[in-house]
Motif scaffolding. Structure first.
Motif, mmCIF file in Angstrom:
data_model
loop_
_atom_site.group_PDB
_atom_site.id
_atom_site.type_symbol
_atom_site.label_atom_id
_atom_site.label_comp_id
_atom_site.label_asym_id
_atom_site.label_seq_id
_atom_site.Cartn_x
_atom_site.Cartn_y
_atom_site.Cartn_z
ATOM 1 N N THR A 5 62.629 30.717 53.947
ATOM 2 C CA THR A 5 63.652 30.560 52.918
ATOM 3 C C THR A 5 63.102 30.749 51.507
ATOM 4 O O THR A 5 63.879 30.799 50.558
ATOM 5 C CB THR A 5 64.306 29.173 53.031
ATOM 6 N N PHE A 6 61.781 30.851 51.373
ATOM 7 C CA PHE A 6 61.166 31.132 50.078
ATOM 8 C C PHE A 6 60.105 32.213 50.259
ATOM 9 O O PHE A 6 58.921 31.988 50.028
ATOM 10 C CB PHE A 6 60.527 29.869 49.486
ATOM 11 N N PRO A 7 60.499 33.420 50.710
ATOM 12 C CA PRO A 7 59.499 34.463 50.922
ATOM 13 C C PRO A 7 58.840 34.875 49.610
ATOM 14 O O PRO A 7 59.477 34.869 48.545
ATOM 15 C CB PRO A 7 60.309 35.610 51.521
ATOM 16 N N THR A 8 57.589 35.206 49.674
ATOM 17 C CA THR A 8 56.822 35.585 48.484
ATOM 18 C C THR A 8 57.456 36.806 47.815
ATOM 19 O O THR A 8 57.795 37.791 48.457
ATOM 20 C CB THR A 8 55.372 35.906 48.871
ATOM 21 N N GLY A 9 57.614 36.703 46.495
ATOM 22 C CA GLY A 9 58.132 37.825 45.720
ATOM 23 C C GLY A 9 59.631 37.973 45.751
ATOM 24 O O GLY A 9 60.153 38.981 45.271
ATOM 25 N N HIS A 10 60.349 37.002 46.297
ATOM 26 C CA HIS A 10 61.803 37.080 46.366
ATOM 27 C C HIS A 10 62.422 35.943 45.571
ATOM 28 O O HIS A 10 61.756 34.983 45.185
ATOM 29 C CB HIS A 10 62.286 37.020 47.816
ATOM 30 N N ALA A 11 63.743 36.063 45.344
ATOM 31 C CA ALA A 11 64.487 35.016 44.647
ATOM 32 C C ALA A 11 64.522 33.751 45.506
ATOM 33 O O ALA A 11 64.392 33.819 46.731
ATOM 34 C CB ALA A 11 65.907 35.498 44.350
ATOM 35 N N PRO A 12 64.705 32.574 44.880
ATOM 36 C CA PRO A 12 64.659 31.311 45.628
ATOM 37 C C PRO A 12 65.771 31.156 46.657
ATOM 38 O O PRO A 12 65.684 30.274 47.505
ATOM 39 C CB PRO A 12 64.764 30.250 44.532
ATOM 40 N N ASP A 13 66.831 31.984 46.595
ATOM 41 C CA ASP A 13 67.891 31.870 47.592
ATOM 42 C C ASP A 13 67.863 33.033 48.580
ATOM 43 O O ASP A 13 68.862 33.337 49.235
ATOM 44 C CB ASP A 13 69.264 31.787 46.918
ATOM 45 N N GLU A 14 66.730 33.712 48.710
ATOM 46 C CA GLU A 14 66.578 34.798 49.670
ATOM 47 C C GLU A 14 65.849 34.300 50.915
ATOM 48 O O GLU A 14 65.209 33.244 50.908
ATOM 49 C CB GLU A 14 65.806 35.967 49.045
ATOM 50 N N VAL A 15 65.951 35.059 52.006
ATOM 51 C CA VAL A 15 65.253 34.726 53.242
ATOM 52 C C VAL A 15 64.434 35.925 53.687
ATOM 53 O O VAL A 15 64.743 37.074 53.358
ATOM 54 C CB VAL A 15 66.235 34.322 54.363
ATOM 55 N N GLY A 16 63.374 35.636 54.425
ATOM 56 C CA GLY A 16 62.543 36.692 54.960
ATOM 57 C C GLY A 16 63.090 37.210 56.279
ATOM 58 O O GLY A 16 64.142 36.781 56.758
#
Length: 736
Positions: free
Chosen positions: A403-414
């Protein structure tokens, strides 16, 4: 009618019963009396202001009655995932057990006979909170105990007239949330501030209520703790002065409190709702500023974010029925992860971006599947990994997402990482330390057990879960059901699972039991059901369908039985029976219908709406008259059921038309009704009045009342008695 947490089955040596064909003394004669009467219904209830300490209750490592095969479910782990608390029925009743995840030295943490329903280990590891059902009935209370079995105490629900339900912990372990349901109190003017010496538990006091007299007999001398501790027997404070009431609430309803299990702080009222159908605190933000609540009646559940400082609602979104643990805040409180079907057919993973005041800045779907509900959502302790359990045509598929993939927004998922499962169905997922999960699993070939998953690469059964070979006696392997699909007369697709009794030729007609699940918002799943295998062992086939109103088939399917649509559900039962004959091996002259809760209601209804279709029926804890059901059930259950079935005042004529009692003159075949004596969800009077009316018309009808049981049958001896009695009845009427 109640939320359900998966199979809780037991087995072992069966008690001696009368020979097949006669139920003998197990049957309880119908007694006169008003339907729906509930002892103490007029009494008000109140949560205790602080925990009630009980005598130490650590039990032996092995219960007195050790069953050869048992189930384990509803696990909860400590922070590092090395220890687990769970529910296990190896002692003949669901009880609280604990022990190392990777070891077999488990211990009984509460040896009382009260069935345990939910378990939650505190984040700081110092307490285990759990819910029990005293006497096996529907009224529940919340307790806590140290991991070593000491310090057991009641947190809420000590008064038998109240009921308490477990919610979430504060993230620092300082408090646990508890929902308290209390009937309306008969409060006189000027009650607030009067002493407990003047009034007993029936006054509905918000603080200062003491346990009823029977609790002292059950659990020993109890002491209410807290800043104003007093002796529960004398109702006096330690200095001899009477304890006083802090407040009174004359209107009943549901309230959520934050309770300190150490009793160093007074309970905090988080929120209260009158005429509420459901209310549960599912999560608190890490800073304690916001609470995530699940509220509303069946079919209209919603997630609500409220500020704890002023109880102001900052956000609300519809959520699906099913598992009540609907979501969680991110560690920084700026993202809310939810399992929701808002404006959708199937539930999906939603991300809600929140501002500093808890107001929504945007809502988006982050994980979804065509034709499949997101059934369970669990997040790791650090909030950075989510476990998603998808309902795929009744079975489960589990996957993990960051739920906090590196380099993504805080509301994105991997990207999703699938986790293969050894069972067909997941009933619970919970975090168990860094990178680890505990999974409660069940399947058609094995009993419910707890498995541990490490880093998503391996799934291992815990040593204390029953081995698969213990599922059924030697020589009787479990029957794996096959899916069966059909179309209802109005074009609606239906489906179910068919269990074929062994030893018959594929084309040989067989007696068949149509079994209907409860809810109606439940779903028939390919899990091990001892009742089905009892019936199969007698040479009877079982077809277990999902009629309209069931979960797992989309929102429109769930809502297809609302109001007058319930008449079509009666036809669904007939269509399923016909399909079992035309597409399966069922003998059209030897069909029976059976079900529990809402399925018991459908059984009553099927026997009077389709009187020539079935040879007999077994109705378990079913409603027979909606109007008497609404008059006798718990207030919060009535609030929730009104949306599903109809309002007892505005829809009175519809409810009368939908009630099997309104067509009792059409009943032609023998009937067995089964009910728990302490059922306040569907009161036992619902079965009594139907059996009595059948007998008055010359139809053979019997009633089996199970002692110390409520709406769910939880004790091993009662479950065996029920299965044997039902199978005897079916065998007697179908094998001839």
């Amino acid at each position: 009618m109640t939320e359900h947490w998966g199979m809780r089955a037991v087995d072992g040596p069966a008690p001696v019963l009368p020979a097949p064909g006669t139920l003998g003394p197990a049957l309880v004669p119908v007694q006169d009396g008003r339907t729906g009467d509930r002892p103490g219904a007029a009494d008000a209830a109140a949560p205790a202001p602080a925990p009630v300490v009980l005598p130490e209750s650590g039990g032996p490592r092995d219960a007195v009655t050790r069953l050869g095969a048992h189930g384990c479910w509803y696990p909860s782990a400590n922070a590092d995932g090395t220890e687990a608390a769970f529910i296990c029925d190896r002692g003949g009743v669901p009880q609280l057990w604990g022990g190392p995840v990777a070891g077999d030295e488990v211990r009984l943490l509460d040896s009382s006979p009260d069935p345990v329903k939910e378990v939650s280990w505190s984040p700081d590891g110092r307490w285990i909170a759990y819910t029990t059902a005293p006497g096996g009935g529907e009224h529940t209370r919340v307790l806590c105990v140290r991991p070593d079995g000491t310090g057991r105490r009641i947190l809420a629900g000590a008064d038998p007239a109240s009921s308490a339900h477990l919610g979430c912990w504060a993230h620092d372990g300082s408090a646990v949330s508890v929902t308290v349901a209390a009937p309306a109190a008969a409060v006189q003017p000027g009650l607030v501030g009067r002493t407990l010496l003047d009034h007993g538990p029936a006054d509905g006091l918000l603080a200062g209520a003491r346990p009823g007299a029977d609790w002292a007999d059950r659990d020993g001398h109890a002491t209410l703790l807290g800043p104003a501790a007093y002796d529960a027997a004398s109702r006096a404070a330690p200095n001899g002065t009477p304890a006083t009431a802090a407040a009174a609430r004359p209107d009943g309803g549901l309230s959520v409190y934050l309770i300190d299990p150490d009793a160093l702080a007074s309970p905090v009222l988080l929120t209260t709702e009158t005429h509420a159908a459901s209310l549960r605190a599912c999560d608190l933000s890490h800073d304690g500023r916001f609470a995530l609540l699940r509220r509303g009646p069946r079919g209209r559940r919603e997630a609500v974010v409220r500020r704890t400082a002023d109880s102001a609602t900052t956000f609300a979104l519809p959520v699906a029925d099913g598992d009540p643990w609907i979501g969680r805040f991110s560690p920084d409180g700026r993202t809310l992860w939810l399992r929701s079907n808002a404006d959708r057919e199937y539930a999906a993973l939603f991300a809600v971006a929140l501002d500093a005041d808890g107001r929504p800045e945007g809502t988006s779907v982050k994980a979804e599947r065509d034709g499949s509900d997101l059934e369970l959502l669990a997040l790791a302790h650090d909030g950075r990994t989510a476990a998603l359990a998808w309902n795929v045509q009744g079975a489960c598929e589990l996957e993990l997402v960051e739920t906090f993939p590196t380099g993504h927004a805080p509301d994105e998922v991997g990207p999703a990482r699938p986790l293969p499962l050894p069972h067909e169905v997941v009933t619970r997922v919970t975090a168990a330390g860094a990178g680890r999960l505990l999974l409660a699993l069940s399947g058609s070939q094995r009993r419910p057990g707890v498995w541990r998953a490490h880093e998503g690469v391996s799934v291992l059964r815990t040593p204390w879960s029953a081995a698969d070979e213990d599922t059924v006696p030697p020589g009787r392997p479990p029957v794996r059901p096959v899916p069966m699909r059909l179309t209802a007369r109005d074009g609606l697709p239906l489906s179910g699972w068919y269990y074929r009794a062994p030893g018959r030729a594929p084309d040989e007609p067989a007696p068949c039991v149509i079994h209907l699940h409860g809810g109606p918002e439940e779903q028939e799943r390919p899990v091990f059901n001892p009742l089905y295998h009892e019936l199969i062992g007698r040479g009877l086939d079982v077809f277990a369908p999902d009629v309209r109103g069931s979960l797992g088939h989309g929102r429109s399917f769930v809502d297809a039985d609302l109001g007058a649509g319930r008449f079509a559900a009666f036809d669904d039962v007939a269509d399923c029976a016909a399909h079992a004959v035309t597409a399966g091996p069922a003998d059209p002259t030897r069909l029976a219908v059976m079900g529990r809760s809402y399925g018991g209601y459908l059984t009553f209804a099927s026997l009077v709406w389709h009187p020539d279709l079935f040879r007999t029926g077994v109705a378990v804890c079913g409603m027979s008259d909606y109007l008497t059901f609404f008059a006798g059930t718990e207030p919060w259950i009535a609030e929730s059921a009104a949306h599903k079935y109809g309002h007892p005042e505005r829809d009175r004529e519809l409810l009368r038309d939908l009630s099997p009692m309104s067509r009792i003159e059409a009943l032609r075949v023998p009937l067995l009704a089964v009910h728990g004596e302490h059922d306040t969800n569907v009161p036992p009077g619902e079965s009594r009045q139907f059996v009595r009316a059948a007998r008055e018309r010359g139809v053979h009808a019997e009633l089996l009342t199970l002692r110390d049981e409520g709406h769910d049958f939880l004790r091993a001896d009662n479950r065996r008695l029920f299965r044997r009695a039902a199978a005897d009845w079916m065998e007697r009427h179908l094998r001839v």
